[in-house]
Design a protein around this motif. Structure first.
Motif, PDB file in Angstrom:
ATOM      1  N   LEU A 123      31.397  -7.316  75.239  1.00 31.99           N
ATOM      2  CA  LEU A 123      30.635  -6.796  74.100  1.00 31.99           C
ATOM      3  C   LEU A 123      31.615  -6.345  73.024  1.00 31.99           C
ATOM      4  O   LEU A 123      32.220  -5.283  73.124  1.00 31.99           O
ATOM      5  CB  LEU A 123      29.745  -5.627  74.541  1.00 31.99           C
ATOM      6  N   ILE A 124      31.752  -7.172  71.973  1.00 32.12           N
ATOM      7  CA  ILE A 124      32.772  -6.902  70.965  1.00 32.12           C
ATOM      8  C   ILE A 124      32.197  -6.454  69.627  1.00 32.12           C
ATOM      9  O   ILE A 124      32.920  -5.940  68.786  1.00 32.12           O
ATOM     10  CB  ILE A 124      33.659  -8.142  70.745  1.00 32.12           C
ATOM     11  N   ARG A 125      30.892  -6.652  69.415  1.00 32.12           N
ATOM     12  CA  ARG A 125      30.319  -6.258  68.118  1.00 32.12           C
ATOM     13  C   ARG A 125      29.724  -4.873  68.212  1.00 32.12           C
ATOM     14  O   ARG A 125      28.785  -4.627  68.962  1.00 32.12           O
ATOM     15  CB  ARG A 125      29.250  -7.262  67.659  1.00 32.12           C
ATOM     16  N   SER A 126      30.300  -3.953  67.467  1.00 33.73           N
ATOM     17  CA  SER A 126      29.845  -2.571  67.478  1.00 33.73           C
ATOM     18  C   SER A 126      28.552  -2.423  66.696  1.00 33.73           C
ATOM     19  O   SER A 126      28.273  -3.179  65.763  1.00 33.73           O
ATOM     20  CB  SER A 126      30.928  -1.665  66.883  1.00 33.73           C
ATOM     21  N   ALA A 127      27.767  -1.426  67.073  1.00 35.57           N
ATOM     22  CA  ALA A 127      26.546  -1.135  66.331  1.00 35.57           C
ATOM     23  C   ALA A 127      26.864  -0.687  64.908  1.00 35.57           C
ATOM     24  O   ALA A 127      26.018  -0.771  64.023  1.00 35.57           O
ATOM     25  CB  ALA A 127      25.741  -0.041  67.049  1.00 35.57           C
ATOM     26  N   ALA A 128      28.099  -0.235  64.687  1.00 39.01           N
ATOM     27  CA  ALA A 128      28.498   0.222  63.354  1.00 39.01           C
ATOM     28  C   ALA A 128      28.925  -0.930  62.462  1.00 39.01           C
ATOM     29  O   ALA A 128      29.110  -0.743  61.255  1.00 39.01           O
ATOM     30  CB  ALA A 128      29.645   1.222  63.466  1.00 39.01           C
ATOM     31  N   ARG A 156      16.734  -0.222  67.911  1.00 37.44           N
ATOM     32  CA  ARG A 156      16.913   0.474  66.630  1.00 37.44           C
ATOM     33  C   ARG A 156      18.348   0.946  66.540  1.00 37.44           C
ATOM     34  O   ARG A 156      18.923   1.422  67.524  1.00 37.44           O
ATOM     35  CB  ARG A 156      15.948   1.656  66.501  1.00 37.44           C
ATOM     36  N   ASN A 157      18.949   0.764  65.383  1.00 37.34           N
ATOM     37  CA  ASN A 157      20.335   1.186  65.191  1.00 37.34           C
ATOM     38  C   ASN A 157      20.372   2.650  64.774  1.00 37.34           C
ATOM     39  O   ASN A 157      19.481   3.118  64.068  1.00 37.34           O
ATOM     40  CB  ASN A 157      21.019   0.314  64.134  1.00 37.34           C
ATOM     41  N   ASP A 158      21.401   3.354  65.223  1.00 41.52           N
ATOM     42  CA  ASP A 158      21.555   4.764  64.882  1.00 41.52           C
ATOM     43  C   ASP A 158      23.036   5.044  64.682  1.00 41.52           C
ATOM     44  O   ASP A 158      23.808   5.043  65.639  1.00 41.52           O
ATOM     45  CB  ASP A 158      20.995   5.646  65.998  1.00 41.52           C
ATOM     46  N   PRO A 159      23.477   5.264  63.432  1.00 41.94           N
ATOM     47  CA  PRO A 159      24.897   5.487  63.154  1.00 41.94           C
ATOM     48  C   PRO A 159      25.451   6.755  63.765  1.00 41.94           C
ATOM     49  O   PRO A 159      26.668   6.932  63.815  1.00 41.94           O
ATOM     50  CB  PRO A 159      24.943   5.538  61.620  1.00 41.94           C
ATOM     51  N   GLY A 160      24.575   7.641  64.255  1.00 36.53           N
ATOM     52  CA  GLY A 160      25.036   8.877  64.868  1.00 36.53           C
ATOM     53  C   GLY A 160      25.417   8.730  66.324  1.00 36.53           C
ATOM     54  O   GLY A 160      25.865   9.699  66.952  1.00 36.53           O
ATOM     55  N   SER A 213      18.321  -1.556  59.978  1.00 38.09           N
ATOM     56  CA  SER A 213      18.050  -0.326  60.710  1.00 38.09           C
ATOM     57  C   SER A 213      16.686   0.207  60.318  1.00 38.09           C
ATOM     58  O   SER A 213      16.401   0.421  59.154  1.00 38.09           O
ATOM     59  CB  SER A 213      19.136   0.699  60.403  1.00 38.09           C
ATOM     60  N   MET A 214      15.854   0.427  61.326  1.00 40.84           N
ATOM     61  CA  MET A 214      14.507   0.930  61.064  1.00 40.84           C
ATOM     62  C   MET A 214      13.955   1.493  62.362  1.00 40.84           C
ATOM     63  O   MET A 214      14.497   1.264  63.437  1.00 40.84           O
ATOM     64  CB  MET A 214      13.605  -0.180  60.546  1.00 40.84           C
ATOM     65  N   PRO A 215      12.841   2.229  62.330  1.00 39.43           N
ATOM     66  CA  PRO A 215      12.283   2.766  63.554  1.00 39.43           C
ATOM     67  C   PRO A 215      12.010   1.664  64.567  1.00 39.43           C
ATOM     68  O   PRO A 215      11.518   0.613  64.219  1.00 39.43           O
ATOM     69  CB  PRO A 215      10.980   3.442  63.094  1.00 39.43           C
ATOM     70  N   GLY A 216      12.343   1.935  65.818  1.00 39.43           N
ATOM     71  CA  GLY A 216      12.183   0.914  66.865  1.00 39.43           C
ATOM     72  C   GLY A 216      10.954   1.141  67.700  1.00 39.43           C
ATOM     73  O   GLY A 216      10.361   2.212  67.699  1.00 39.43           O
ATOM     74  N   TYR A 237      19.577  -5.888  70.008  1.00 40.31           N
ATOM     75  CA  TYR A 237      19.403  -4.879  71.052  1.00 40.31           C
ATOM     76  C   TYR A 237      20.761  -4.255  71.317  1.00 40.31           C
ATOM     77  O   TYR A 237      21.767  -4.954  71.493  1.00 40.31           O
ATOM     78  CB  TYR A 237      18.842  -5.498  72.337  1.00 40.31           C
ATOM     79  N   TYR A 238      20.811  -2.915  71.342  1.00 45.45           N
ATOM     80  CA  TYR A 238      22.054  -2.171  71.474  1.00 45.45           C
ATOM     81  C   TYR A 238      22.094  -1.407  72.799  1.00 45.45           C
ATOM     82  O   TYR A 238      21.055  -1.105  73.398  1.00 45.45           O
ATOM     83  CB  TYR A 238      22.197  -1.146  70.348  1.00 45.45           C
ATOM     84  N   LEU A 239      23.317  -1.063  73.205  1.00 46.30           N
ATOM     85  CA  LEU A 239      23.523  -0.102  74.286  1.00 46.30           C
ATOM     86  C   LEU A 239      24.197   1.108  73.658  1.00 46.30           C
ATOM     87  O   LEU A 239      25.268   0.986  73.065  1.00 46.30           O
ATOM     88  CB  LEU A 239      24.405  -0.699  75.387  1.00 46.30           C
ATOM     89  N   PHE A 240      23.567   2.283  73.791  1.00 47.42           N
ATOM     90  CA  PHE A 240      24.049   3.491  73.130  1.00 47.42           C
ATOM     91  C   PHE A 240      24.405   4.599  74.116  1.00 47.42           C
ATOM     92  O   PHE A 240      23.780   4.738  75.177  1.00 47.42           O
ATOM     93  CB  PHE A 240      22.962   4.053  72.202  1.00 47.42           C
TER      94      PHE A 240
END
Length: 303
Positions: A283-288, A149-153, A299-302, A257-260
């Motif tokens: 890893l060059i593509r940011s979650a933002a 799940r993506n989270d801009p925060g 972006s939605m609940p994971g 899938y992201y690493l946060f």
């Protein structure tokens, strides 16, 4: 035996990442002609052409592709060595979380990288469901987490884009004339939402046949032949099979899938490990970064 110039290799990798000489020049802080001269020197070193024309652009030759693979490995080793010598071995505890469905495929790569560069760092591993891991991360109970799940925060990078598929038992017989018997997970779940939205959009009836609180329960219900579920392809195994459009089921969007980590992280170890993983794994593509390709979940609940 000649020795390859790492700076030339770094430019080769930048050209591949930026998909152009001009983009690589901007990334490296050089002129485009300087990058072109570097590639000419590199071709002289290996005795083969690295690029060939394709329309108005250039693409890597087979020799160029092979050298690119070696370049990534050599640069990773070089950067690891410098980072280790300049910063010293990191010590302390790093708490890292991962969802059940990728804990045995995505997580080991990250752990191996951390252990290789910082063998004195103690790793505290948390495996659970994505929404709960993300809440733990925000509360400071863990330092880093993999999530779908993506989270801009949060600060994050994309680890992998994974297909979402319909799964059932290897012996399950799908009957198109009946509502799809869904096996669902309790609480917020990206897979639950994707399954319902895809079926509703296609006008396909469905019924919630079985609900589980974890991936283990989902797999048990699948093996028992109780129905169908939407999951990442990582969940597939020898006892399960994938249903698709030929079976009358709609296509499901891919998931990132992201690493946060937290944005204003206090522990310097967390930030150093995060930056190291980004560099070593390319890893060059940011979650933002904006995500717009058709067929990918937003972006939605994971789960």
């Amino acid at each position: 035996m000649k020795t390859l110039d790492l700076e030339l290799l770094r430019s080769l990798v930048a050209i591949d990442e930026q998909d152009s000489f001009a983009g690589a020049a901007v990334q490296l802080g050089k002129t485009q002609s300087a990058v072109t001269q570097q590639m000419q020197r590199l071709e002289d070193q290996i005795g083969h052409a690295l690029f060939e024309k394709q329309g108005r652009s250039k693409r890597l030759t087979p020799h160029g592709q092979k050298l690119l693979e070696y370049a990534r490995h050599l640069l990773a080793i070089n950067d690891d060595a410098l980072r280790s010598l300049q910063q010293g071995s990191l010590e302390g505890v790093l708490r890292i979380g991962a969802p059940h469905d990728v804990a045995d495929n995505l997580l080991p790569t990250l752990l191996a990288q951390v252990a290789r560069v910082s063998p004195l760092l103690q790793l505290d591993i948390h495996v659970g469901r994505s929404p709960f891991l993300m809440e733990s991360l925000k509360r400071g109970e863990i330092d880093m987490s993999i999530s779908n799940r993506n989270d801009p925060g949060l600060d994050g990078v994309v680890l992998r884009t994974s297909p979402t598929v319909w799964l059932c038992s290897a012996n399950y017989v799908h009957d198109r004339s009946k509502p799809v018997p869904l096996i669902l997970v309790e609480g917020p779940s990206v897979y639950h939402r994707l399954a319902r939205e895809a079926l509703d959009a296609a006008g396909i009836a469905w019924s919630p046949n079985y609900t589980a609180s974890s991936l283990i329960g989902i797999k048990a219900a699948l093996r028992a032949g109780l129905g169908v579920t939407a999951r990442g392809i990582e969940t597939a195994g020898p006892e399960l099979r994938v249903l698709g459009e030929n079976d009358g089921l709609p296509r499901l969007p891919d998931l990132d899938y992201y690493l946060f980590i937290r944005r204003n992280v206090i522990n310097p170890v967390t930030r150093k490990v995060f930056d190291m993983l980004k560099a070593n794994l390319g890893l060059i593509r940011s979650a933002a970064d904006p995500v717009s390709p058709a067929g990918r979940a937003g972006s939605m609940p994971g789960d």
